[in-house]
Design a protein around this motif. Structure first.
Motif, PDB file in Angstrom:
ATOM      1  N   PRO A   1      -3.867  -2.731   8.120  1.00 35.35           N
ATOM      2  CA  PRO A   1      -4.207  -1.331   7.852  1.00 35.35           C
ATOM      3  C   PRO A   1      -2.987  -0.413   7.982  1.00 35.35           C
ATOM      4  N   GLY A   2      -2.826   0.452   7.015  1.00 37.27           N
ATOM      5  CA  GLY A   2      -1.733   1.416   7.028  1.00 37.27           C
ATOM      6  C   GLY A   2      -0.455   0.927   6.382  1.00 37.27           C
ATOM      7  N   SER A   3      -0.365  -0.381   6.102  1.00 40.87           N
ATOM      8  CA  SER A   3       0.891  -0.919   5.565  1.00 40.87           C
ATOM      9  C   SER A   3       1.189  -0.399   4.165  1.00 40.87           C
ATOM     10  N   ALA A   4       0.183  -0.335   3.314  1.00 49.05           N
ATOM     11  CA  ALA A   4       0.429   0.128   1.943  1.00 49.05           C
ATOM     12  C   ALA A   4       0.996   1.540   1.951  1.00 49.05           C
ATOM     13  N   GLU A   5       0.406   2.394   2.755  1.00 48.13           N
ATOM     14  CA  GLU A   5       0.878   3.777   2.841  1.00 48.13           C
ATOM     15  C   GLU A   5       2.291   3.844   3.414  1.00 48.13           C
ATOM     16  N   SER A   6       2.562   3.011   4.431  1.00 47.18           N
ATOM     17  CA  SER A   6       3.888   2.983   5.042  1.00 47.18           C
ATOM     18  C   SER A   6       4.950   2.501   4.056  1.00 47.18           C
ATOM     19  N   GLN A   7       4.625   1.491   3.267  1.00 50.85           N
ATOM     20  CA  GLN A   7       5.570   0.967   2.288  1.00 50.85           C
ATOM     21  C   GLN A   7       5.915   2.018   1.236  1.00 50.85           C
ATOM     22  N   LEU A   8       4.899   2.715   0.763  1.00 51.66           N
ATOM     23  CA  LEU A   8       5.132   3.774  -0.215  1.00 51.66           C
ATOM     24  C   LEU A   8       5.976   4.903   0.393  1.00 51.66           C
ATOM     25  N   ALA A   9       5.726   5.207   1.670  1.00 48.66           N
ATOM     26  CA  ALA A   9       6.466   6.280   2.336  1.00 48.66           C
ATOM     27  C   ALA A   9       7.940   5.923   2.481  1.00 48.66           C
ATOM     28  N   VAL A  10       8.234   4.662   2.772  1.00 45.07           N
ATOM     29  CA  VAL A  10       9.629   4.228   2.889  1.00 45.07           C
ATOM     30  C   VAL A  10      10.354   4.431   1.566  1.00 45.07           C
ATOM     31  N   PHE A  11       9.729   4.026   0.484  1.00 44.24           N
ATOM     32  CA  PHE A  11      10.378   4.184  -0.819  1.00 44.24           C
ATOM     33  C   PHE A  11      10.527   5.658  -1.182  1.00 44.24           C
ATOM     34  N   ALA A  12       9.552   6.475  -0.805  1.00 44.36           N
ATOM     35  CA  ALA A  12       9.677   7.916  -1.052  1.00 44.36           C
ATOM     36  C   ALA A  12      10.885   8.480  -0.310  1.00 44.36           C
ATOM     37  N   GLU A  13      11.104   8.012   0.931  1.00 47.22           N
ATOM     38  CA  GLU A  13      12.274   8.468   1.690  1.00 47.22           C
ATOM     39  C   GLU A  13      13.576   8.033   1.020  1.00 47.22           C
TER      40      GLU A  13
ATOM     41  N   LEU B   1       6.151   1.020 -11.907  1.00 48.16           N
ATOM     42  CA  LEU B   1       4.787   0.953 -11.381  1.00 48.16           C
ATOM     43  C   LEU B   1       4.776   0.262 -10.024  1.00 48.16           C
ATOM     44  N   TRP B   2       3.723   0.546  -9.281  1.00 45.94           N
ATOM     45  CA  TRP B   2       3.534  -0.037  -7.940  1.00 45.94           C
ATOM     46  C   TRP B   2       2.154  -0.679  -7.897  1.00 45.94           C
ATOM     47  N   ARG B   3       2.107  -1.898  -7.393  1.00 45.63           N
ATOM     48  CA  ARG B   3       0.821  -2.598  -7.280  1.00 45.63           C
ATOM     49  C   ARG B   3       0.606  -3.018  -5.824  1.00 45.63           C
ATOM     50  N   ILE B   4      -0.578  -2.785  -5.321  1.00 44.03           N
ATOM     51  CA  ILE B   4      -0.926  -3.164  -3.952  1.00 44.03           C
ATOM     52  C   ILE B   4      -1.709  -4.471  -4.009  1.00 44.03           C
ATOM     53  N   GLU B   5      -1.060  -5.560  -3.633  1.00 45.15           N
ATOM     54  CA  GLU B   5      -1.667  -6.889  -3.727  1.00 45.15           C
ATOM     55  C   GLU B   5      -2.389  -7.201  -2.413  1.00 45.15           C
ATOM     56  N   ASP B   6      -3.605  -6.688  -2.324  1.00 41.76           N
ATOM     57  CA  ASP B   6      -4.347  -6.706  -1.063  1.00 41.76           C
ATOM     58  C   ASP B   6      -5.540  -7.655  -1.062  1.00 41.76           C
TER      59      ASP B   6
ATOM     60  N   PRO C   1      -0.722   3.852  -7.741  1.00 42.73           N
ATOM     61  CA  PRO C   1      -0.679   2.404  -7.557  1.00 42.73           C
ATOM     62  C   PRO C   1      -1.970   1.720  -8.007  1.00 42.73           C
ATOM     63  N   LEU C   2      -1.811   0.561  -8.597  1.00 45.11           N
ATOM     64  CA  LEU C   2      -2.948  -0.283  -8.937  1.00 45.11           C
ATOM     65  C   LEU C   2      -3.310  -1.094  -7.695  1.00 45.11           C
ATOM     66  N   VAL C   3      -4.585  -1.126  -7.342  1.00 42.86           N
ATOM     67  CA  VAL C   3      -5.057  -1.799  -6.133  1.00 42.86           C
ATOM     68  C   VAL C   3      -5.876  -3.013  -6.540  1.00 42.86           C
ATOM     69  N   GLN C   4      -5.420  -4.199  -6.175  1.00 36.11           N
ATOM     70  CA  GLN C   4      -6.072  -5.410  -6.655  1.00 36.11           C
ATOM     71  C   GLN C   4      -7.512  -5.556  -6.163  1.00 36.11           C
ATOM     72  N   SER C   5      -7.788  -5.133  -4.944  1.00 35.11           N
ATOM     73  CA  SER C   5      -9.145  -5.301  -4.416  1.00 35.11           C
ATOM     74  C   SER C   5     -10.177  -4.484  -5.182  1.00 35.11           C
ATOM     75  N   GLU C   6      -9.718  -3.554  -6.018  1.00 36.29           N
ATOM     76  CA  GLU C   6     -10.624  -2.753  -6.836  1.00 36.29           C
ATOM     77  C   GLU C   6     -10.839  -3.359  -8.218  1.00 36.29           C
ATOM     78  N   ARG C   7     -10.276  -4.555  -8.446  1.00 29.05           N
ATOM     79  CA  ARG C   7     -10.276  -5.130  -9.796  1.00 29.05           C
ATOM     80  C   ARG C   7     -10.899  -6.524  -9.850  1.00 29.05           C
ATOM     81  N   LEU C   8     -11.778  -6.818  -8.926  1.00 25.29           N
ATOM     82  CA  LEU C   8     -12.351  -8.166  -8.863  1.00 25.29           C
ATOM     83  C   LEU C   8     -13.132  -8.517 -10.129  1.00 25.29           C
ATOM     84  N   GLU C   9     -13.849  -7.552 -10.701  1.00 25.18           N
ATOM     85  CA  GLU C   9     -14.602  -7.822 -11.922  1.00 25.18           C
ATOM     86  C   GLU C   9     -13.683  -8.155 -13.087  1.00 25.18           C
TER      87      GLU C   9
END
Length: 312
Positions: A55-67, A44-49, A76-84
């Motif tokens: 801006p753009g770093s999360a996408e770039s990090q995922l792209a590097v691993f894809a390469e 799993l991948w988690r974006i601790e934001d 990916p689970l995105v922390q900023s969407e889980r405040l509640e």
């Protein structure tokens, strides 16, 4: 707050989207993937934001691993969407009488007398037992300066231990650590425990600089009814001065190394050497070779030193 995601267990890589990943970050992520594949876990991948975000770093990090041949098994689970979700976890602890407001600044904590036998930097309990009147006064003081209290967990302030695959028994005093900072941001120790529980993460692979946090996180997991994961803390990658590797050290990111002529095969060959597994048979040229050859029982326990290539 109990339970976790259904299905097989999981490992996770959880970078902060604050910039390009350096070779040490990448090594930790690849080891997490290799371990997950070896043990039949999901990766799993988690974006601790919640804090530093570029801006753009999360996408770039995922792209590097894809390469590099690595993709997460789920979105990916995105922390900023889980405040509640984090707020509810704090409510559960509060309802159990385990949360209190803290009005201390970092300077206040640094200047306060330490509790007996407490490690350096441990919270001395300044706000733990304040009366109602004192709390009201402190709230007004902070509000006058545009601030709000932090929230801390009321712990037993004792030493607790976890068992680590590489380090063995790891112990640390669990002090009254922060759950939500004074700026309103939920703290790392809370969010990782809640997210790991929700995602079914049952093994955590990460750098050994975070080993001392594991007893805190295991303690909090028990309070929230979340199963404690297994722990695998791997050695860090350091610079030539044996300090934490940083982007100021030269060509240390995947993008910079590619610009210097490194190939994916070069990346994996360095991974193999850095882990002390260069004599372990097949030379690593891709992620499949790393999965097959990453023997966690034989990893070099010493930090790896990375010397960036000279500019072309």
């Amino acid at each position: 707050m109990t339970g976790s995601a259904a299905g097989p267990g999981a490992g996770r890589f959880a970078p902060s989207p604050s910039g390009d990943l350096h070779i040490g970050n990448i090594r930790s992520g690849l080891l997490t993937y290799a371990r997950a594949r070896q043990t039949g876990r999901r990766f799993l991948w988690r974006i601790e934001d919640l804090d530093r975000v570029r801006p753009g770093s999360a996408e770039s990090q995922l792209a590097v691993f894809a390469e590099l041949g690595v993709r997460p098994d789920e979105e990916p689970l995105v922390q900023s969407e889980r405040l509640e979700v984090y707020a509810r976890a704090v409510e559960v602890l509060d309802e159990a009488g385990l949360v209190y407001e803290c009005y201390c600044s970092r300077k206040d904590i640094a200047q306060a007398p330490s509790a007996p036998h407490a490690p350096p930097g441990a919270y001395p309990g300044t706000c733990r037992n304040l009366g109602a009147g004192e709390r009201d006064e402190q709230r007004r003081r902070l509000a006058a300066n545009g601030r709000q209290p932090a929230l801390r967990l009321r712990t037993d302030n004792r030493e607790h231990h976890v068992d680590d695959v590489i380090l063995g028994r790891v112990g640390a005093v669990v002090d009254d650590f922060v759950l939500r900072r004074g700026d309103g941001v939920f703290a790392y120790n809370l969010t990782v425990v809640v997210d790991d529980g929700a995602s079914g993460v049952d093994e955590v692979v990460r750098g050994d600089d975070l080993a001392s946090s594991a007893p805190r996180q295991a303690y909090l997991a028990r309070l929230l009814g979340i199963r404690e994961p297994e722990w695998v803390h791997v050695p860090l990658v350091l610079n030539s001065e044996r300090k934490r590797l940083a982007k100021r050290d030269g060509a240390v990111t995947y993008q910079q190394l590619c610009a210097q002529g490194w190939t994916r095969a070069d990346i994996f060959a360095w991974m193999q050497r850095s882990l002390g597994l260069a004599e372990a048979g097949t030379e690593w040229t891709d992620i499949d070779a790393m999965v097959a050859g990453a023997d966690f029982d034989r990893l070099d326990r010493a930090p790896a030193i990375f010397v960036p290539p000279e500019p072309a």
